[in-house]
Scaffold this active site. Structure first.
Site, PDB file in Angstrom:
ATOM      1  N   ASN A  46       0.840  -1.208   0.000  1.00 55.40           N
ATOM      2  CA  ASN A  46       0.000   0.000   0.000  1.00 55.40           C
ATOM      3  C   ASN A  46       0.869   1.248   0.000  1.00 55.40           C
ATOM      4  O   ASN A  46       1.940   1.291   0.615  1.00 55.40           O
ATOM      5  CB  ASN A  46      -1.019  -0.006   1.142  1.00 55.40           C
ATOM      6  CG  ASN A  46      -0.430  -0.201   2.516  1.00 55.40           C
ATOM      7  OD1 ASN A  46       0.585  -0.858   2.687  1.00 55.40           O
ATOM      8  ND2 ASN A  46      -1.068   0.361   3.517  1.00 55.40           N
ATOM      9  N   GLU A  48       0.369   5.293   0.612  1.00 50.37           N
ATOM     10  CA  GLU A  48      -0.530   6.349   1.080  1.00 50.37           C
ATOM     11  C   GLU A  48      -0.049   7.723   0.618  1.00 50.37           C
ATOM     12  O   GLU A  48       1.028   7.849   0.013  1.00 50.37           O
ATOM     13  CB  GLU A  48      -0.651   6.257   2.608  1.00 50.37           C
ATOM     14  CG  GLU A  48      -1.251   4.921   3.025  1.00 50.37           C
ATOM     15  CD  GLU A  48      -1.492   4.765   4.512  1.00 50.37           C
ATOM     16  OE1 GLU A  48      -0.984   5.588   5.299  1.00 50.37           O
ATOM     17  OE2 GLU A  48      -2.194   3.807   4.887  1.00 50.37           O
ATOM     18  N   CYS A  57      -4.300   0.666  -2.324  1.00 51.10           N
ATOM     19  CA  CYS A  57      -4.113  -0.603  -1.613  1.00 51.10           C
ATOM     20  C   CYS A  57      -3.055  -1.468  -2.294  1.00 51.10           C
ATOM     21  O   CYS A  57      -2.844  -1.391  -3.516  1.00 51.10           O
ATOM     22  CB  CYS A  57      -5.414  -1.391  -1.604  1.00 51.10           C
ATOM     23  SG  CYS A  57      -6.733  -0.681  -0.622  1.00 51.10           S
ATOM     24  N   GLU A  59      -3.117  -4.615  -2.986  1.00 50.57           N
ATOM     25  CA  GLU A  59      -3.645  -5.542  -4.002  1.00 50.57           C
ATOM     26  C   GLU A  59      -3.729  -4.862  -5.364  1.00 50.57           C
ATOM     27  O   GLU A  59      -3.402  -5.444  -6.397  1.00 50.57           O
ATOM     28  CB  GLU A  59      -5.052  -6.020  -3.619  1.00 50.57           C
ATOM     29  CG  GLU A  59      -5.116  -6.835  -2.350  1.00 50.57           C
ATOM     30  CD  GLU A  59      -5.354  -5.979  -1.104  1.00 50.57           C
ATOM     31  OE1 GLU A  59      -4.817  -4.846  -1.028  1.00 50.57           O
ATOM     32  OE2 GLU A  59      -6.054  -6.451  -0.211  1.00 50.57           O
ATOM     33  N   CYS A  88     -10.134  -5.263   0.659  1.00 52.67           N
ATOM     34  CA  CYS A  88     -11.286  -4.360   0.742  1.00 52.67           C
ATOM     35  C   CYS A  88     -12.194  -4.558  -0.469  1.00 52.67           C
ATOM     36  O   CYS A  88     -11.812  -5.176  -1.467  1.00 52.67           O
ATOM     37  CB  CYS A  88     -10.818  -2.906   0.839  1.00 52.67           C
ATOM     38  SG  CYS A  88     -10.313  -2.189  -0.732  1.00 52.67           S
ATOM     39  N   CYS A  91     -10.838  -3.464  -3.897  1.00 51.42           N
ATOM     40  CA  CYS A  91      -9.846  -4.388  -4.455  1.00 51.42           C
ATOM     41  C   CYS A  91     -10.509  -5.657  -4.971  1.00 51.42           C
ATOM     42  O   CYS A  91     -10.100  -6.205  -5.994  1.00 51.42           O
ATOM     43  CB  CYS A  91      -8.783  -4.725  -3.415  1.00 51.42           C
ATOM     44  SG  CYS A  91      -7.665  -3.331  -3.134  1.00 51.42           S
TER      45      CYS A  91
HETATM   46  N1  THU Z   1      -5.283  -1.468   2.573  1.00 48.81           N
HETATM   47  C1  THU Z   1      -4.747  -2.302   1.634  1.00 48.81           C
HETATM   48  O1  THU Z   1      -3.628  -2.076   1.154  1.00 48.81           O
HETATM   49  N2  THU Z   1      -5.476  -3.363   1.253  1.00 48.81           N
HETATM   50  C2  THU Z   1      -6.718  -3.670   1.734  1.00 48.81           C
HETATM   51  O2  THU Z   1      -7.370  -4.558   1.210  1.00 48.81           O
HETATM   52  C3  THU Z   1      -7.239  -2.957   2.903  1.00 48.81           C
HETATM   53  C4  THU Z   1      -6.587  -1.650   3.177  1.00 48.81           C
HETATM   54  C5  THU Z   1      -4.509  -0.298   2.975  1.00 48.81           C
HETATM   55  C6  THU Z   1      -5.096   1.017   2.559  1.00 48.81           C
HETATM   56  C7  THU Z   1      -4.505   1.946   3.586  1.00 48.81           C
HETATM   57  O3  THU Z   1      -3.200   2.324   3.146  1.00 48.81           O
HETATM   58  C8  THU Z   1      -4.364   1.091   4.830  1.00 48.81           C
HETATM   59  O4  THU Z   1      -4.413  -0.255   4.378  1.00 48.81           O
HETATM   60  C9  THU Z   1      -5.443   1.321   5.855  1.00 48.81           C
HETATM   61  O5  THU Z   1      -6.692   1.219   5.310  1.00 48.81           O
END
Ligand code: THU
Length: 134
Positions: A46, A48, A57, A59, A88, A91
Site C-alpha cells: 500500500n 498512502e 491498496c 492488491e 477491501c 480491491c
Molecule cells: N489497505 C490495503 O492495502 N489493502 C486492503 O485490502 C485494505 C486496506 C490499505 C489502505 C490503507 O493504506 C491502509 O491499508 C489502511 O486502510
C-alpha cells in the site's frame, strides 16, 4: 487450487512486499502478491498520500503492475497484514475484472495463513464486463 509450494511462495512474496509499504498515516502495512497463470509473481504494497484518498491498496498496486506489464490471466492473490485483514471491497472488484476464479490467501505478518478462499466467495453476484454486453 494452489499447491503447498505455490501457497508458501506467494505468501513469502507478499510478506516481503509488505516491507515496502508506505503507510505513514494509517500505520497499517499491507503486502500483496499475485500469481499469474504462467507462474510469475507480481507484488505490491500500500502507498498512502498526504491527500488521503489518493492512497492505493497493496492488491491494486500488484494488480496494476501485472496488467501494465501485459498480464491478463491470474490464479491467486496473497495478502499479508498484521491482523489477517481481507481485501477491501474496491480491491475485490478490481481483481474481479480479470476473472472470478481467483484463489485468495490471507496471512498475518508471521506468514500464518488465516483464511484461504476464492474471489467468488468474497464478492458474490458480482458485476463484470459481461454485464455490459449488448
Ligand atoms: N489497505 C490495503 O492495502 N489493502 C486492503 O485490502 C485494505 C486496506 C490499505 C489502505 C490503507 O493504506 C491502509 O491499508 C489502511 O486502510
Amino acid at each position: 487450487m494452489l499447491s503447498p509450494e505455490e501457497r508458501q511462495r506467494l505468501v513469502a512474496a507478499a510478506r516481503e512486499a509488505r516491507e515496502c509499504a508506505y503507510a505513514p498515516y494509517s500505520h497499517y502495512a499491507v503486502g500483496a502478491a499475485i500469481l499469474t497463470a504462467s507462474g510469475k509473481i507480481y507484488t505490491g504494497a500500500n502507498v498512502e498520500n498526504a491527500v488521503y484518498p489518493l492512497g492505493l491498496c497493496a492488491e491494486r498496486v500488484a494488480l496494476f503492475k501485472a496488467v501494465s506489464e501485459g498480464e491478463r490471466a491470474f490464479r491467486a492473490v496473497a495478502v499479508v497484514t498484521s491482523s489477517g485483514g481481507t481485501p477491501c471491497g474496491a480491491c475485490r472488484q478490481a481483481l474481479r475484472e480479470f476473472g472470478a476464479d481467483w484463489d485468495v490467501v490471507v496471512a498475518d505478518e508471521q506468514g500464518e495463513v488465516r483464511l484461504e478462499t476464492t474471489l467468488t466467495v468474497l464478492l458474490p453476484a458480482s458485476f463484470s464486463r459481461e454485464d455490459l454486453a449488448d
